[in-house]
Design a protein around this motif. Structure first.
Motif, mmCIF file in Angstrom:
data_model
loop_
_atom_site.group_PDB
_atom_site.id
_atom_site.type_symbol
_atom_site.label_atom_id
_atom_site.label_comp_id
_atom_site.label_asym_id
_atom_site.label_seq_id
_atom_site.Cartn_x
_atom_site.Cartn_y
_atom_site.Cartn_z
ATOM 1 N N PRO A 3 0.317 -11.936 -3.251
ATOM 2 C CA PRO A 3 -0.456 -12.060 -4.496
ATOM 3 C C PRO A 3 -1.343 -10.845 -4.753
ATOM 4 N N LEU A 4 -0.691 -9.686 -4.800
ATOM 5 C CA LEU A 4 -1.382 -8.439 -5.113
ATOM 6 C C LEU A 4 -0.649 -7.776 -6.270
ATOM 7 N N SER A 5 -1.199 -6.713 -6.798
ATOM 8 C CA SER A 5 -0.567 -6.042 -7.930
ATOM 9 C C SER A 5 0.732 -5.365 -7.510
ATOM 10 N N ALA A 6 1.627 -5.198 -8.478
ATOM 11 C CA ALA A 6 2.878 -4.493 -8.218
ATOM 12 C C ALA A 6 2.597 -3.054 -7.804
ATOM 13 N N GLU A 7 1.549 -2.471 -8.352
ATOM 14 C CA GLU A 7 1.177 -1.100 -7.991
ATOM 15 C C GLU A 7 0.779 -1.012 -6.525
ATOM 16 N N ALA A 8 0.025 -2.003 -6.052
ATOM 17 C CA ALA A 8 -0.401 -2.006 -4.650
ATOM 18 C C ALA A 8 0.798 -2.151 -3.728
ATOM 19 N N ALA A 9 1.737 -3.012 -4.107
ATOM 20 C CA ALA A 9 2.934 -3.208 -3.295
ATOM 21 C C ALA A 9 3.755 -1.931 -3.220
ATOM 22 N N MET A 10 3.919 -1.263 -4.347
ATOM 23 C CA MET A 10 4.688 -0.020 -4.372
ATOM 24 C C MET A 10 3.991 1.054 -3.548
ATOM 25 N N ARG A 11 2.681 1.148 -3.694
ATOM 26 C CA ARG A 11 1.907 2.158 -2.951
ATOM 27 C C ARG A 11 2.044 1.938 -1.443
ATOM 28 N N ALA A 12 1.959 0.701 -1.015
ATOM 29 C CA ALA A 12 2.071 0.390 0.406
ATOM 30 C C ALA A 12 3.476 0.660 0.923
ATOM 31 N N GLU A 19 -0.387 -0.157 14.247
ATOM 32 C CA GLU A 19 0.040 0.955 13.384
ATOM 33 C C GLU A 19 0.384 0.463 11.985
ATOM 34 N N ARG A 20 1.088 -0.647 11.922
ATOM 35 C CA ARG A 20 1.470 -1.194 10.607
ATOM 36 C C ARG A 20 0.239 -1.660 9.838
ATOM 37 N N VAL A 21 -0.674 -2.306 10.535
ATOM 38 C CA VAL A 21 -1.909 -2.774 9.893
ATOM 39 C C VAL A 21 -2.675 -1.599 9.308
ATOM 40 N N LYS A 22 -2.776 -0.528 10.051
ATOM 41 C CA LYS A 22 -3.540 0.637 9.608
ATOM 42 C C LYS A 22 -2.960 1.217 8.319
ATOM 43 N N VAL A 23 -1.642 1.391 8.284
ATOM 44 C CA VAL A 23 -1.007 1.964 7.089
ATOM 45 C C VAL A 23 -1.167 1.026 5.893
ATOM 46 N N LEU A 24 -0.950 -0.258 6.103
ATOM 47 C CA LEU A 24 -1.083 -1.222 5.009
ATOM 48 C C LEU A 24 -2.523 -1.291 4.510
ATOM 49 N N ALA A 84 -5.666 -4.476 2.120
ATOM 50 C CA ALA A 84 -6.794 -4.807 2.981
ATOM 51 C C ALA A 84 -6.890 -6.294 3.293
ATOM 52 N N ARG A 85 -6.552 -7.139 2.336
ATOM 53 C CA ARG A 85 -6.665 -8.585 2.547
ATOM 54 C C ARG A 85 -5.437 -9.201 3.207
ATOM 55 N N TYR A 86 -4.300 -8.503 3.139
ATOM 56 C CA TYR A 86 -3.060 -9.078 3.645
ATOM 57 C C TYR A 86 -2.392 -8.200 4.703
ATOM 58 N N ASP A 87 -3.132 -7.207 5.184
ATOM 59 C CA ASP A 87 -2.524 -6.247 6.097
ATOM 60 C C ASP A 87 -2.040 -6.883 7.398
ATOM 61 N N GLU A 88 -2.849 -7.740 8.000
ATOM 62 C CA GLU A 88 -2.483 -8.311 9.297
ATOM 63 C C GLU A 88 -1.287 -9.260 9.166
ATOM 64 N N LYS A 89 -1.322 -10.117 8.157
ATOM 65 C CA LYS A 89 -0.219 -11.054 7.930
ATOM 66 C C LYS A 89 1.068 -10.307 7.607
ATOM 67 N N THR A 90 0.982 -9.330 6.720
ATOM 68 C CA THR A 90 2.175 -8.589 6.307
ATOM 69 C C THR A 90 2.731 -7.759 7.447
ATOM 70 N N ALA A 91 1.858 -7.235 8.299
ATOM 71 C CA ALA A 91 2.323 -6.470 9.464
ATOM 72 C C ALA A 91 3.163 -7.353 10.379
ATOM 73 N N ARG A 92 2.764 -8.609 10.533
ATOM 74 C CA ARG A 92 3.548 -9.549 11.346
ATOM 75 C C ARG A 92 4.855 -9.897 10.657
ATOM 76 N N GLN A 93 4.798 -10.064 9.348
ATOM 77 C CA GLN A 93 6.010 -10.407 8.603
ATOM 78 C C GLN A 93 7.035 -9.282 8.650
ATOM 79 N N LEU A 94 6.568 -8.047 8.589
ATOM 80 C CA LEU A 94 7.483 -6.909 8.690
ATOM 81 C C LEU A 94 8.212 -6.902 10.028
ATOM 82 N N GLU A 95 7.498 -7.252 11.081
ATOM 83 C CA GLU A 95 8.124 -7.315 12.404
ATOM 84 C C GLU A 95 9.161 -8.426 12.453
ATOM 85 N N ALA A 96 8.796 -9.603 11.942
ATOM 86 C CA ALA A 96 9.725 -10.733 11.973
ATOM 87 C C ALA A 96 10.941 -10.471 11.089
ATOM 88 N N LEU A 97 10.706 -9.880 9.926
ATOM 89 C CA LEU A 97 11.800 -9.550 9.014
ATOM 90 C C LEU A 97 12.767 -8.572 9.671
#
Length: 217
Positions: free
Chosen positions: A48-57, A79-84, A90-103
């Protein structure tokens, strides 16, 4: 009121760039790395973030060199958390970092790191393709639709495909409310650009501007 042809022409002129192209990946060759990056973009865009934020990340992940499942698998959670975190998550970095690993783990274990195997298994069945995509951690219905909307540029058996956002935008512009109707407006090679343009118009909320510009065309 401008004609539908005029509206489509303006749409493609103003917003006719796929999100894969904006990300800098070339899907036409149908090779594993671009498809993987598209899957990562679908995951990031599902938050639930902007499309711009998703593209930037997602661009930042690529700039870090994590462009394949093998390279992503070599990264640490920190490392993934830091880049995200540094690029809009900032609000979803930790969760998304885990999801990237699982994906990534699922892609490697289930499809040997190659999404073309998912394509082969789906065998042209869009419902099955959506179901298989939703087996990836963090990819729900929205994420699956984002992936297929872009992937149809090289996975032609799924064309014409338009997600809910594109169809909502299309209805506002009186272009039709289903993918088959939309497909009649352009040649097949331009259809992915058209649905991307409709999504961009929905995000920008510039439907009236599109109509005004088309009226002057």
């Amino acid at each position: 009121m401008p004609t539908k042809k005029q509206i489509v022409t303006v749409l493609l002129d103003r917003h006719g760039r796929t999100f894969a192209r904006e990300l800098g990946v070339e899907l036409a060759k149908n090779t594993p790395a671009p498809l993987y990056r598209l899957l990562c973009l679908a995951l990031l865009t599902s938050a639930p973030l902007s499309a711009e934020a998703a593209m930037r990340a997602c661009k930042a992940l690529g700039k870090a060199g994590w462009t394949t499942p093998a390279k992503m698998a070599d990264t640490t959670w920190e490392e993934r958390v830091k880049v995200l975190n540094e690029h809009g998550y900032a609000r979803y970095d930790e969760k998304t970092a885990r999801q990237l690993e699982a994906l990534t783990d699922h892609l490697q274990n289930r499809y040997a790191g190659d999404l073309r195997q998912l394509r082969a298994e789906a065998d042209g069945d869009v419902k099955k393709a959506r179901r298989l995509l939703k087996e990836f951690k963090g990819i729900g219905g929205v994420g699956a639709d984002i992936f297929l909307r872009e992937a149809q540029a090289c996975w032609h058996e799924f064309q014409p495909f338009a997600d809910k956002m594109a169809l909502k935008s299309s209805a506002k512009l009186k272009l039709g409310d289903d993918a088959s109707a939309l497909a009649k407006r352009v040649e097949a090679r331009d259809f992915p650009r058209l649905v991307a343009a409709l999504v961009r118009t929905q995000l920008a909320k510039d439907h009236q501007q599109i109509i005004d510009w088309a009226s002057k065309a």
